[in-house]
Design a protein around this motif. Structure first.
Motif, mmCIF file in Angstrom:
data_model
loop_
_atom_site.group_PDB
_atom_site.id
_atom_site.type_symbol
_atom_site.label_atom_id
_atom_site.label_comp_id
_atom_site.label_asym_id
_atom_site.label_seq_id
_atom_site.Cartn_x
_atom_site.Cartn_y
_atom_site.Cartn_z
ATOM 1 N N TYR A 102 0.707 -1.239 0.031
ATOM 2 C CA TYR A 102 0.030 0.077 0.016
ATOM 3 C C TYR A 102 0.959 1.025 0.111
ATOM 4 C CZ TYR A 102 0.355 0.298 5.123
ATOM 5 O OH TYR A 102 0.924 0.399 6.348
ATOM 6 N N HIS A 103 0.298 2.325 -0.542
ATOM 7 C CA HIS A 103 0.874 3.598 -0.894
ATOM 8 C C HIS A 103 -0.129 4.818 -0.405
ATOM 9 C CE1 HIS A 103 3.775 2.075 -4.197
ATOM 10 N NE2 HIS A 103 3.193 0.960 -3.762
ATOM 11 N N CYS A 104 0.272 5.545 0.671
ATOM 12 C CA CYS A 104 -0.590 6.633 0.742
ATOM 13 C C CYS A 104 0.061 7.783 -0.060
ATOM 14 C CB CYS A 104 -0.484 7.307 2.257
ATOM 15 S SG CYS A 104 -0.968 5.779 3.400
ATOM 16 N N LEU A 105 -0.823 8.458 -0.924
ATOM 17 C CA LEU A 105 -0.384 9.495 -1.855
ATOM 18 C C LEU A 105 -1.024 10.714 -1.972
ATOM 19 C CD1 LEU A 105 -0.463 6.831 -4.919
ATOM 20 C CD2 LEU A 105 1.733 7.455 -3.522
ATOM 21 N N ASN A 106 -0.498 11.992 -2.436
ATOM 22 C CA ASN A 106 -1.093 12.894 -2.582
ATOM 23 C C ASN A 106 -1.531 13.183 -3.979
ATOM 24 O OD1 ASN A 106 1.004 13.592 -4.089
ATOM 25 N ND2 ASN A 106 2.037 15.072 -2.634
ATOM 26 N N ASP A 107 -2.013 14.129 -4.377
ATOM 27 C CA ASP A 107 -2.698 14.583 -5.790
ATOM 28 C C ASP A 107 -1.675 14.395 -6.810
ATOM 29 O OD1 ASP A 107 -5.174 17.113 -4.804
ATOM 30 O OD2 ASP A 107 -5.427 14.831 -5.099
ATOM 31 N N ALA A 108 -0.424 14.529 -6.606
ATOM 32 C CA ALA A 108 0.728 14.431 -7.442
ATOM 33 C C ALA A 108 1.259 12.866 -7.556
ATOM 34 C CB ALA A 108 1.757 15.178 -7.241
ATOM 35 N N ASP A 109 0.543 11.949 -6.849
ATOM 36 C CA ASP A 109 1.093 10.550 -6.857
ATOM 37 C C ASP A 109 2.324 10.409 -6.075
ATOM 38 O OD1 ASP A 109 -0.451 9.391 -9.725
ATOM 39 O OD2 ASP A 109 -1.320 9.527 -7.738
ATOM 40 N N GLN A 110 2.575 11.342 -5.017
ATOM 41 C CA GLN A 110 3.777 11.117 -4.258
ATOM 42 C C GLN A 110 3.243 10.603 -2.763
ATOM 43 O OE1 GLN A 110 4.467 15.510 -4.167
ATOM 44 N NE2 GLN A 110 6.390 15.474 -5.208
ATOM 45 N N LEU A 111 4.440 9.776 -2.493
ATOM 46 C CA LEU A 111 4.268 9.271 -1.163
ATOM 47 C C LEU A 111 4.221 10.365 -0.072
ATOM 48 C CD1 LEU A 111 6.678 6.524 -1.652
ATOM 49 C CD2 LEU A 111 4.167 5.929 -1.115
ATOM 50 N N THR A 112 3.118 10.075 0.971
ATOM 51 C CA THR A 112 2.952 11.099 2.041
ATOM 52 C C THR A 112 3.509 10.286 3.280
ATOM 53 O OG1 THR A 112 0.539 10.377 2.233
ATOM 54 C CG2 THR A 112 1.157 12.378 0.655
ATOM 55 N N ALA A 113 2.706 9.958 4.124
ATOM 56 C CA ALA A 113 2.868 9.074 5.434
ATOM 57 C C ALA A 113 2.212 7.923 5.422
ATOM 58 C CB ALA A 113 2.660 10.009 6.497
ATOM 59 N N PRO A 114 2.673 6.920 5.368
ATOM 60 C CA PRO A 114 4.369 6.632 5.473
ATOM 61 C C PRO A 114 4.982 7.046 4.158
ATOM 62 C CG PRO A 114 3.054 4.396 5.613
ATOM 63 C CD PRO A 114 2.029 5.483 5.722
ATOM 64 N N ALA A 115 6.438 7.239 4.249
ATOM 65 C CA ALA A 115 7.163 7.796 3.225
ATOM 66 C C ALA A 115 7.404 6.743 2.410
ATOM 67 C CB ALA A 115 8.275 8.594 3.948
ATOM 68 N N VAL A 116 7.319 5.496 2.817
ATOM 69 C CA VAL A 116 7.668 4.254 1.859
ATOM 70 C C VAL A 116 6.509 3.484 1.597
ATOM 71 C CG1 VAL A 116 10.064 4.672 2.218
ATOM 72 C CG2 VAL A 116 8.698 3.084 3.400
ATOM 73 N N ALA A 117 6.448 2.848 0.455
ATOM 74 C CA ALA A 117 5.347 1.884 0.434
ATOM 75 C C ALA A 117 5.504 0.804 1.429
ATOM 76 C CB ALA A 117 5.456 1.338 -1.155
ATOM 77 N N ARG A 118 4.508 0.295 1.808
ATOM 78 C CA ARG A 118 4.553 -0.781 2.778
ATOM 79 C C ARG A 118 4.037 -2.206 2.384
ATOM 80 N NH1 ARG A 118 4.659 1.990 8.063
ATOM 81 N NH2 ARG A 118 6.492 3.109 7.958
ATOM 82 N N THR A 119 4.578 -3.132 2.755
ATOM 83 C CA THR A 119 3.784 -4.638 2.270
ATOM 84 C C THR A 119 3.521 -5.592 3.550
ATOM 85 O OG1 THR A 119 5.232 -4.487 0.349
ATOM 86 C CG2 THR A 119 4.106 -6.650 0.836
ATOM 87 N N LEU A 120 2.200 -5.833 3.478
ATOM 88 C CA LEU A 120 1.969 -6.844 4.638
ATOM 89 C C LEU A 120 1.662 -8.425 3.913
ATOM 90 C CD1 LEU A 120 -0.872 -4.793 6.224
ATOM 91 C CD2 LEU A 120 1.482 -5.041 6.985
ATOM 92 N N ALA A 121 2.161 -9.267 4.378
ATOM 93 C CA ALA A 121 1.959 -10.528 3.913
ATOM 94 C C ALA A 121 1.245 -11.377 4.879
ATOM 95 C CB ALA A 121 3.412 -11.332 3.386
ATOM 96 N N LYS A 122 0.277 -12.141 4.519
ATOM 97 C CA LYS A 122 -0.887 -12.875 5.414
ATOM 98 C C LYS A 122 -1.376 -14.075 4.679
ATOM 99 C CE LYS A 122 -2.554 -8.572 7.712
ATOM 100 N NZ LYS A 122 -1.975 -8.852 9.109
#
Lengths: 246, 146
Positions: A102-122
């Motif tokens: 998952y990526h939290c993004l602004n209108d310009a598709d930049q990462l916001t917070a968290p500042a990096v993409a995170r991966t969960l494995a289940k």
């Protein structure tokens, strides 16, 4: 390109990025080997993303090796993700596994917070539902989150399937991309920040049964890029060697 | 006196058996949950007095049950091979391979990766061998850990 029919078969390529402003080599791979028809219905996953007060997004019937991308424009805060096995073949009792990038993004598709993409494995068993939350905040540098982007992958290993892997190597650095056979989609793209010069790319697979035809048809996409992610001078890959040799 | 001779005989034959088996090298590691997570090692083969290196033997085992298949690739100059352990958590290693590259003080690059997102742990077994399959000098240097 077609790799050899052998356990351990590996194709070795060299790709030269000659421009001095090259930052990285971008690579993705696709396994185009024709898939024999299967008499067994696959295992499947269903994913649903919600945030209170907003239209949910969902995807159905995601089979092993398949991925889907979802985006919910609901700003910062907590997003609820729910995964279940609706429509799955209940005769196959193996628990499925999945990953959520998952990526939290602004209108310009930049990462916001968290500042990096995170991966969960289940992992999930038949008829169960896995529920969890991810949170997006405000970044001091890129501002408010406007949307959550999710790449959902059914990572269940089908024991009968062979996966195609591509490693990109330069000096002491390496990365890996994988494509599961049977769809029309490339692997995730990978970037190796090795600067200008020669990169080594290996293409190999997870073949395990000598009685099967383990040769793989595949296609590589590649480009040398600068820091702005624009393409720089990219030479055609040179096939150095195939293992085993003819 | 007879007992001393017996013990001496046993010790000599145990030593011979041990040197024939050779010394296996094991390197454990973990790949993070990211799909592209990759570890890199450099293995050096040298004549430690037992013979000139001829090949590198390697195999890999995935340790965590239900984790993604784990693969190892070995590269030396223009030669590369790959092996995969598809089932994590059992006692079986991947198919074993030998990369044949005669030469003293030679180095091999080993890349460890996996076929899907999800954490994986592995045990890599590797050793340099002479042309008869006997162990020669073997060193390993971690280069990348993800």
């Amino acid at each position: 390109m077609t790799s050899k029919n052998a356990i351990g078969a590996t194709d070795l390529f060299r790709i030269n990025c000659g421009a001095p402003d090259t930052d990285h080599l971008n690579v993705k791979v696709i396994d185009t080997t024709p898939l024999p028809p299967s008499a067994i219905d696959p295992q499947l996953l269903h994913v649903n993303i919600t945030k209170k007060g907003y239209q949910p997004q969902e995807a159905f019937a995601i089979a092993p090796g398949e991925k889907t991308e979802l985006s919910v424009a609901a700003g910062k805060g907590s997003y609820k993700i729910s995964v279940d096995t609706s429509g799955t073949n209940l005769d196959i009792l193996t628990p499925q596994t999945f990953s959520v990038e998952y990526h939290c993004l602004n209108d310009a598709d930049q990462l916001t917070a968290p500042a990096v993409a995170r991966t969960l494995a289940k992992k999930i068993k038949n008829k169960k539902t896995s529920k969890f939350s991810v949170a997006c905040g405000k970044s001091k540098t890129t501002g408010e989150t406007t949307k959550l982007y999710v790449k959902f992958t059914n990572t269940t290993v089908d024991p009968a399937k062979v996966a195609l892997n591509a490693q990109v190597i330069k000096g002491s650095l390496a990365t890996n991309a994988t494509d599961q056979n049977g769809d029309d989609f490339y692997s995730d793209e990978v970037n190796l920040p090795g600067g200008s010069g020669d990169y080594t790319v290996l293409v190999d697979n997870t073949a395990f049964d000598k009685s099967q035809d383990n040769s793989r048809d595949y296609s590589l996409q590649y480009s040398c890029r600068n820091l702005q992610n624009s393409e720089t001078a990219t030479e055609t890959p040179l096939l150095i060697k195939q293992f085993p040799a003819p | 006196m007879k007992n001393v001779k017996t013990w001496r005989w046993l010790f000599v034959h145990a030593a011979i058996a041990y040197s024939s088996i050779g010394i296996a090298h094991d390197q454990g590691g973990t790949l993070n949950a990211g799909a592209s997570a990759t570890d890199v090692y450099q293995v050096s083969c040298f004549d430690d007095g037992g013979g000139k290196p001829y090949q590198l033997f390697f195999e890999i085992k995935s340790v965590i049950p239900a984790s993604p298949p784990v693969s190892a690739q070995v590269i030396n100059d223009d030669l590369a091979m790959s092996t995969t352990d598809r089932v994590g958590g059992d006692e079986n290693y991947s198919p074993e391979l030998q990369v044949v590259k005669p030469g003293n003080n030679d180095t091999y690059t080993i890349v460890i990766d996996k076929s899907a997102a999800g954490k994986a742990s592995y045990s890599l077994e590797y050793h340099c061998q002479d042309s008869h399959g006997n162990h020669t000098g073997t060193d390993i240097l971690p280069l990348q850990n993800q």
